[in-house]
Design a protein around this motif. Sequence first.
Motif, PDB file in Angstrom:
ATOM      1  N   GLU A 142     -27.848  12.476  41.518  1.00 24.79           N
ATOM      2  CA  GLU A 142     -27.716  11.222  42.247  1.00 24.79           C
ATOM      3  C   GLU A 142     -27.026  10.126  41.433  1.00 24.79           C
ATOM      4  OE1 GLU A 142     -28.507  11.215  45.253  1.00 24.79           O
ATOM      5  OE2 GLU A 142     -29.870  12.892  45.502  1.00 24.79           O
ATOM      6  N   LEU A 143     -26.793  10.372  40.138  1.00 20.75           N
ATOM      7  CA  LEU A 143     -26.167   9.369  39.279  1.00 20.75           C
ATOM      8  C   LEU A 143     -24.647   9.523  39.193  1.00 20.75           C
ATOM      9  CD1 LEU A 143     -28.683   9.190  36.287  1.00 20.75           C
ATOM     10  CD2 LEU A 143     -28.371   7.519  38.115  1.00 20.75           C
ATOM     11  N   MET A 144     -24.069  10.424  39.974  1.00 17.63           N
ATOM     12  CA  MET A 144     -22.623  10.636  39.898  1.00 17.63           C
ATOM     13  C   MET A 144     -21.812   9.364  40.157  1.00 17.63           C
ATOM     14  SD  MET A 144     -22.212  13.596  38.745  1.00 17.63           S
ATOM     15  CE  MET A 144     -20.440  13.542  38.796  1.00 17.63           C
ATOM     16  N   PRO A 145     -22.213   8.482  41.098  1.00 13.17           N
ATOM     17  CA  PRO A 145     -21.445   7.237  41.266  1.00 13.17           C
ATOM     18  C   PRO A 145     -21.410   6.385  39.997  1.00 13.17           C
ATOM     19  CG  PRO A 145     -22.823   7.610  43.182  1.00 13.17           C
ATOM     20  CD  PRO A 145     -23.229   8.627  42.158  1.00 13.17           C
ATOM     21  N   ALA A 146     -22.507   6.373  39.252  1.00  9.25           N
ATOM     22  CA  ALA A 146     -22.530   5.629  37.992  1.00  9.25           C
ATOM     23  C   ALA A 146     -21.562   6.239  36.978  1.00  9.25           C
ATOM     24  CB  ALA A 146     -23.948   5.602  37.413  1.00  9.25           C
ATOM     25  N   PHE A 147     -21.498   7.561  36.947  1.00  9.35           N
ATOM     26  CA  PHE A 147     -20.599   8.231  36.001  1.00  9.35           C
ATOM     27  C   PHE A 147     -19.134   7.978  36.359  1.00  9.35           C
ATOM     28  CE2 PHE A 147     -24.219  11.500  35.559  1.00  9.35           C
ATOM     29  CZ  PHE A 147     -24.837  10.721  34.593  1.00  9.35           C
ATOM     30  N   THR A 148     -18.802   7.989  37.648  1.00  5.24           N
ATOM     31  CA  THR A 148     -17.411   7.723  38.030  1.00  5.24           C
ATOM     32  C   THR A 148     -17.024   6.288  37.685  1.00  5.24           C
ATOM     33  OG1 THR A 148     -18.031   7.119  40.309  1.00  5.24           O
ATOM     34  CG2 THR A 148     -17.470   9.418  39.894  1.00  5.24           C
ATOM     35  N   MET A 149     -17.957   5.345  37.849  1.00  8.02           N
ATOM     36  CA  MET A 149     -17.692   3.971  37.460  1.00  8.02           C
ATOM     37  C   MET A 149     -17.435   3.869  35.960  1.00  8.02           C
ATOM     38  SD  MET A 149     -20.484   1.990  39.883  1.00  8.02           S
ATOM     39  CE  MET A 149     -20.316   0.430  39.020  1.00  8.02           C
ATOM     40  N   MET A 150     -18.208   4.585  35.166  1.00  4.33           N
ATOM     41  CA  MET A 150     -18.048   4.540  33.710  1.00  4.33           C
ATOM     42  C   MET A 150     -16.691   5.090  33.281  1.00  4.33           C
ATOM     43  SD  MET A 150     -21.900   5.763  32.665  1.00  4.33           S
ATOM     44  CE  MET A 150     -21.542   5.849  30.903  1.00  4.33           C
ATOM     45  N   ILE A 151     -16.287   6.205  33.872  1.00  4.20           N
ATOM     46  CA  ILE A 151     -14.981   6.789  33.538  1.00  4.20           C
ATOM     47  C   ILE A 151     -13.857   5.822  33.906  1.00  4.20           C
ATOM     48  CG2 ILE A 151     -13.377   8.645  34.099  1.00  4.20           C
ATOM     49  CD1 ILE A 151     -15.851  10.447  34.530  1.00  4.20           C
ATOM     50  N   ALA A 152     -13.976   5.197  35.066  1.00  3.64           N
ATOM     51  CA  ALA A 152     -12.962   4.238  35.496  1.00  3.64           C
ATOM     52  C   ALA A 152     -12.883   3.053  34.545  1.00  3.64           C
ATOM     53  CB  ALA A 152     -13.270   3.765  36.917  1.00  3.64           C
ATOM     54  N   CYS A 153     -14.021   2.592  34.047  1.00  2.00           N
ATOM     55  CA  CYS A 153     -14.028   1.458  33.113  1.00  2.00           C
ATOM     56  C   CYS A 153     -13.364   1.809  31.790  1.00  2.00           C
ATOM     57  CB  CYS A 153     -15.465   0.982  32.884  1.00  2.00           C
ATOM     58  SG  CYS A 153     -16.172   0.098  34.290  1.00  2.00           S
ATOM     59  N   ILE A 154     -13.499   3.048  31.355  1.00  2.00           N
ATOM     60  CA  ILE A 154     -12.815   3.492  30.130  1.00  2.00           C
ATOM     61  C   ILE A 154     -11.295   3.432  30.329  1.00  2.00           C
ATOM     62  CG2 ILE A 154     -12.390   5.485  28.648  1.00  2.00           C
ATOM     63  CD1 ILE A 154     -15.335   6.274  29.093  1.00  2.00           C
ATOM     64  N   VAL A 155     -10.835   3.874  31.505  1.00  2.00           N
ATOM     65  CA  VAL A 155      -9.399   3.784  31.820  1.00  2.00           C
ATOM     66  C   VAL A 155      -8.956   2.318  31.815  1.00  2.00           C
ATOM     67  CG1 VAL A 155      -7.655   4.196  33.592  1.00  2.00           C
ATOM     68  CG2 VAL A 155      -9.423   5.915  33.170  1.00  2.00           C
ATOM     69  N   GLY A 156      -9.783   1.444  32.398  1.00  2.00           N
ATOM     70  CA  GLY A 156      -9.450   0.026  32.435  1.00  2.00           C
ATOM     71  C   GLY A 156      -9.368  -0.597  31.052  1.00  2.00           C
ATOM     72  N   LEU A 157     -10.278  -0.235  30.176  1.00  2.00           N
ATOM     73  CA  LEU A 157     -10.260  -0.768  28.804  1.00  2.00           C
ATOM     74  C   LEU A 157      -8.995  -0.338  28.062  1.00  2.00           C
ATOM     75  CD1 LEU A 157     -14.002  -0.306  27.803  1.00  2.00           C
ATOM     76  CD2 LEU A 157     -12.759  -2.474  27.872  1.00  2.00           C
ATOM     77  N   PHE A 158      -8.559   0.887  28.301  1.00  2.00           N
ATOM     78  CA  PHE A 158      -7.321   1.349  27.669  1.00  2.00           C
ATOM     79  C   PHE A 158      -6.131   0.546  28.177  1.00  2.00           C
ATOM     80  CE2 PHE A 158      -3.574   4.142  27.618  1.00  2.00           C
ATOM     81  CZ  PHE A 158      -3.511   4.415  26.256  1.00  2.00           C
ATOM     82  N   ALA A 159      -6.049   0.334  29.493  1.00  2.00           N
ATOM     83  CA  ALA A 159      -4.932  -0.431  30.062  1.00  2.00           C
ATOM     84  C   ALA A 159      -4.956  -1.879  29.593  1.00  2.00           C
ATOM     85  CB  ALA A 159      -4.990  -0.369  31.597  1.00  2.00           C
ATOM     86  N   LEU A 160      -6.150  -2.430  29.402  1.00  2.00           N
ATOM     87  CA  LEU A 160      -6.283  -3.830  29.000  1.00  2.00           C
ATOM     88  C   LEU A 160      -5.648  -4.109  27.646  1.00  2.00           C
ATOM     89  CD1 LEU A 160      -7.589  -6.540  29.911  1.00  2.00           C
ATOM     90  CD2 LEU A 160      -9.610  -5.880  28.586  1.00  2.00           C
ATOM     91  N   ARG A 161      -5.608  -3.101  26.792  1.00  2.00           N
ATOM     92  CA  ARG A 161      -5.010  -3.260  25.460  1.00  2.00           C
ATOM     93  C   ARG A 161      -3.542  -3.667  25.549  1.00  2.00           C
ATOM     94  NH1 ARG A 161      -5.082   1.925  22.346  1.00  2.00           N
ATOM     95  NH2 ARG A 161      -4.316   0.550  20.707  1.00  2.00           N
ATOM     96  N   PHE A 162      -2.880  -3.296  26.626  1.00  2.00           N
ATOM     97  CA  PHE A 162      -1.436  -3.527  26.749  1.00  2.00           C
ATOM     98  C   PHE A 162      -1.099  -4.706  27.656  1.00  2.00           C
ATOM     99  CE2 PHE A 162      -2.270   0.959  25.969  1.00  2.00           C
ATOM    100  CZ  PHE A 162      -1.477   1.201  24.842  1.00  2.00           C
ATOM    101  N   MET A 163      -2.115  -5.431  28.130  1.00  2.00           N
ATOM    102  CA  MET A 163      -1.865  -6.548  29.032  1.00  2.00           C
ATOM    103  C   MET A 163      -1.715  -7.851  28.260  1.00  2.00           C
ATOM    104  SD  MET A 163      -4.182  -8.036  32.186  1.00  2.00           S
ATOM    105  CE  MET A 163      -5.036  -9.317  31.232  1.00  2.00           C
ATOM    106  N   PRO A 164      -0.616  -8.587  28.434  1.00  2.00           N
ATOM    107  CA  PRO A 164      -0.470  -9.883  27.775  1.00  2.00           C
ATOM    108  C   PRO A 164      -1.371 -10.921  28.437  1.00  2.00           C
ATOM    109  CG  PRO A 164       1.399  -9.484  29.221  1.00  2.00           C
ATOM    110  CD  PRO A 164       0.579  -8.220  29.217  1.00  2.00           C
TER     111      PRO A 164
END
Length: 447
Positions: free
Chosen positions: A407-429
């Motif tokens: 039942e925690l799969m939605p939480a895991f998908t949110m976490m994976i998405a946030c990791i992708v977002g943190l990586f993209a944020l490194r390149f945002m001015p």
Amino acid sequence: MTATSATLPPLPDAQAADAVTMRRAIAASAMGNATEWFDYGIYAYGVTYISAALFPGDTDEAVLFALATFAISFLVRPLGGLFWGPLGDRLGRKSVLALTILLMAGATLCVGLIPSHASIGMWAPALLIILRMVQGFSTGGEYGGAATFMAEYAPDDRRGFFGSFLEFGTLAGFSLGASLMLGFSLTLGEEAMHQWGWRVPFLIAGPMGLVGMYLRSKMEDTPIFREHASRESTAPTPGLSLLMRRYRRPMLVVGGLVVALNVVNYTLLSYMPTYLQRRIGLSPDEALIVPIIGMLFMMAFLPFAGKLSDRVGRRPMWRVSLIGLLIGAVPLYLLMGTGLIGAIVGFALLGLLYVPQLATISATFPALFPTQVRFAGFAIAYNVSTSIFGGTAPAVNSGLITLTGNELMPAFTMMIACIVGLFALRFMPETAGKSLQGDPFAQEAHA
């Protein structure tokens, strides 16, 4: 929209003459967003009734089909971005936004008029799919255009604050849709809701679209676009190939951030009623009450988060939000599983962690593109990422829970998405307080 305008503080003296225009721009932009998310709200929160009325099969199969149909509209959004985006950069923001809100509202209204599966068989889901595709196509230009319109009207040093009211419209529309579904459910009862009650909220989208078109028809195009158009009247609009070649970096940054933004968004807002009812065991009415309370809580913080981003910058706001969700997703989903009170508190806290992203969308993304490609660049990057990762989130989460039993799969998908977002944020001015004239990535390279 009147309430929104009434809460805005006076502008600085230098901009006092434009205060009325700024408020009209906010209302015109936010009304379209509210109409778009009103549709999402009534669809997501009425999915049980819609699936029973328009789809064959047992309850589980019908709900899964209905969620998949919800995702179909997002697969069309990139086509809308490809069509409306360059058109908005060539003809202006206002003209495109007047058309998209009419298409969007009209498609939503027609969903409420589809005969049931018992009456016309497979034509019922087929018509729903067609209308969802029309809605997705129009939305492909609506959101990018509205955010661009808002960003180009707002003062540079208050873009975050004024832009937050666009997302205020998002949650207002979503909350209105959810509240109508809940109100009709409590008033009419299950039998009447299944027979005809679920249709009524869809019909309200028609008047909302007309109001939005009227507000937009009374506005001039944005000052930045008008200045650019007068200066570059003979210059051709950059084509898609040039856009992808010259502005690939901002499009990739926006796409990566949107993965985090919209996986969280559609998991938290669109999928939550289904999750709470079918996975946590709340009653249908309780499953609607929880997100409504949570969204009202989020709305109260949106202007403060937008204003704070004008002071501290967009990057710190996004970083705090992404890290907070990465750490808090699993504990807060566990809290939601404890019952109604735990669900209310857990949802509200997840929403609070999400607010720094939500409040700064229209201040962050349009500012990453120069004026001549702002509408197209934002619309295409945003909608491609949303179609793949955002709109599919409810169906993916439901499927993953069925596949794994966790039942925690939605939480895991949110976490994976946030990791992708943190990586993209490194390149945002950082763009807070800076003019929309010019290319922020080129300016960063020369800094």
